[in-house]
Design an enzyme around this catalytic site. Structure first.
Site, PDB file in Angstrom:
ATOM      1  N   THR A   1      -1.802  -4.052  -4.659  1.00  0.00           N
ATOM      2  CA  THR A   1      -2.049  -2.760  -4.021  1.00  0.00           C
ATOM      3  C   THR A   1      -2.127  -1.622  -5.034  1.00  0.00           C
ATOM      4  O   THR A   1      -1.455  -1.660  -6.068  1.00  0.00           O
ATOM      5  CB  THR A   1      -0.895  -2.469  -3.033  1.00  0.00           C
ATOM      6  OG1 THR A   1      -0.972  -1.100  -2.631  1.00  0.00           O
ATOM      7  CG2 THR A   1       0.471  -2.673  -3.660  1.00  0.00           C
TER       8      THR A   1
ATOM      9  N   TYR B   1       7.886  -0.951  -1.487  1.00  0.00           N
ATOM     10  CA  TYR B   1       6.692  -1.774  -1.246  1.00  0.00           C
ATOM     11  C   TYR B   1       5.918  -1.980  -2.558  1.00  0.00           C
ATOM     12  O   TYR B   1       5.589  -3.105  -2.930  1.00  0.00           O
ATOM     13  CB  TYR B   1       5.795  -1.078  -0.198  1.00  0.00           C
ATOM     14  CG  TYR B   1       4.436  -1.701  -0.091  1.00  0.00           C
ATOM     15  CD1 TYR B   1       4.275  -2.975   0.436  1.00  0.00           C
ATOM     16  CD2 TYR B   1       3.293  -1.018  -0.534  1.00  0.00           C
ATOM     17  CE1 TYR B   1       3.015  -3.561   0.523  1.00  0.00           C
ATOM     18  CE2 TYR B   1       2.035  -1.590  -0.451  1.00  0.00           C
ATOM     19  CZ  TYR B   1       1.915  -2.866   0.073  1.00  0.00           C
ATOM     20  OH  TYR B   1       0.669  -3.445   0.143  1.00  0.00           O
TER      21      TYR B   1
END
Ligand code: UDP
Length: 330
Positions: free
Chosen positions: A117, A141
């Site tokens: 990501t 995350y």
């Protein structure tokens, strides 16, 4: 020979499963169906309902199906939730990935695709981000994904596994053939929320902050059609299967759209002038995140085919509409 797709019943993973099946590959999906739906899978794919952290199950699946490549999509993806419940993210995204990587090493799987990501870059000092920028996540995350990148790097050096880390920018849209799309309830992503508002599922939506240092004051993001993202995975997998070197690449178009531009596109494509409210900034939103995608274009010959905001929105709206029809069936 088969490809193991973890999280293959989820949004992005299911597009990969369809793409591989379309190309005649044998596909085995491991998914615990916690957020995925088996209904979006093609019949030709084998579904193993289970946990990617269950190493004996993964090893057995690899051996039974003759898996030679792994595409790892399974994971938890809600950034604010990772802040309130970090251990869930380190467990689901990091600890379980470790078990999966060890299963790959033990069973001799040499090609490993990892769904990473742009969140690994944190709040970058410049809008256009290339892969040489030092990772500096600002959420658990992002850290949980970066840790898996690091495990892959070190495992590759020690054991000869080769990997492709693909760092996604804002993935949106749906399968142009309408076979799958973003199905999870409680959406937080802009295009999904705007589509639901256009279709009347929400009375209004909010713009989180209009005082950013951008042309119209709202955040800029690089929205990539999920089909182009999957093309990048298919190319990366072929590269690894052919013995190509490990790589880490951004996946985005290099074009930023503001929140207001996206909302305008959804209004234009849907023909619905829905209600939009201005709200406070959402915590942790960087003002601009745009991919420098030169590396993936050069290394894999990746050329986007759906780099058009209205097309992305149109496919997202069609999927959202089909979901509503499915859900209201008697
Ligand atoms: N956003 C918004 N309203 C919404 C959802 C998102 O204004 O209902 C904004 C969000 O603050 C960010 C951009 O849209 O600036 C993209 O957010 P999204 O959650 O889609 O992706 P992110 O970039 O956070 O991964």
């Amino acid at each position: 020979m088969a490809v193991l797709v973890t999280g293959g019943a989820g949004y992005i993973g299911s597009h990969m499963v369809h793409a591989l099946v379309d190309r005649g590959e044998t596909v085995v999906v491991v998914d615990d169906l916690s957020t995925g739906f088996d209904a979006v899978l093609p019949e030709a794919a084998t579904l193993v309902v289970g946990d990617i952290g269950d190493q004996p199950l993964i090893e057995e699946t690899i051996a039974r199906h003759g898996v030679t490549g792994i595409a790892h999509f399974a994971g938890s993806i809600v950034v604010p939730e990772s802040v309130s419940n970090p251990l869930k993210y380190y467990h689901n995204n990091t600890v379980k990935s470790r078990a999966l990587i060890e299963a790959a090493v033990k069973r001799g799987v040499q090609s490993f695709l990892f769904s990473s990501t742009a969140a690994v870059y944190g709040e970058p000092s410049k809008a256009l981000i290339d892969e040489t920028m030092a990772p500096a996540p600002v959420s658990p995350y992002g850290w949980s994904k970066l840790m898996t990148e690091i495990m892959l790097r070190d495992t590759a050096a020690a054991h000869g596994l080769r990997y492709a880390v693909l760092r996604y920018f804002n993935v949106a849209g749906a399968d142009p053939k309408g076979r799958t799309g973003q199905s999870t309830p409680n959406a937080t992503h802009l295009i999904k929320i705007a589509s639901q508002t256009a279709l009347g599922d929400r009375p209004h939506m909010s713009v989180f902050g209009t005082d950013y240092p951008t042309p119209d004051g709202t955040c800029l993001r690089d929205y990539i059609h999920v089909t182009d993202l999957i093309d990048a995975h298919v190319l990366a997998l072929a590269h690894l299967m052919d013995g190509g070197d490990s790589l880490t690449c951004n996946c985005g178009y290099g074009t930023g759209y503001s929140v207001l531009e996206v909302i305008d596109a959804v209004k234009r494509v849907s023909g619905v002038d829905f209600k939009v409210e201005i709200a406070e900034r959402r915590a942790g939103d960087p003002s601009a995140l745009i991919a420098d995608s030169a590396r993936i274009r050069a290394l894999l010959g990746w050329t986007p085919k759906h780099a058009d905001l209205d097309m992305i929105v149109s496919h997202a709206l069609s999927w959202e509409d089909s979901l509503r029809k499915r859900n209201t069936k008697p």
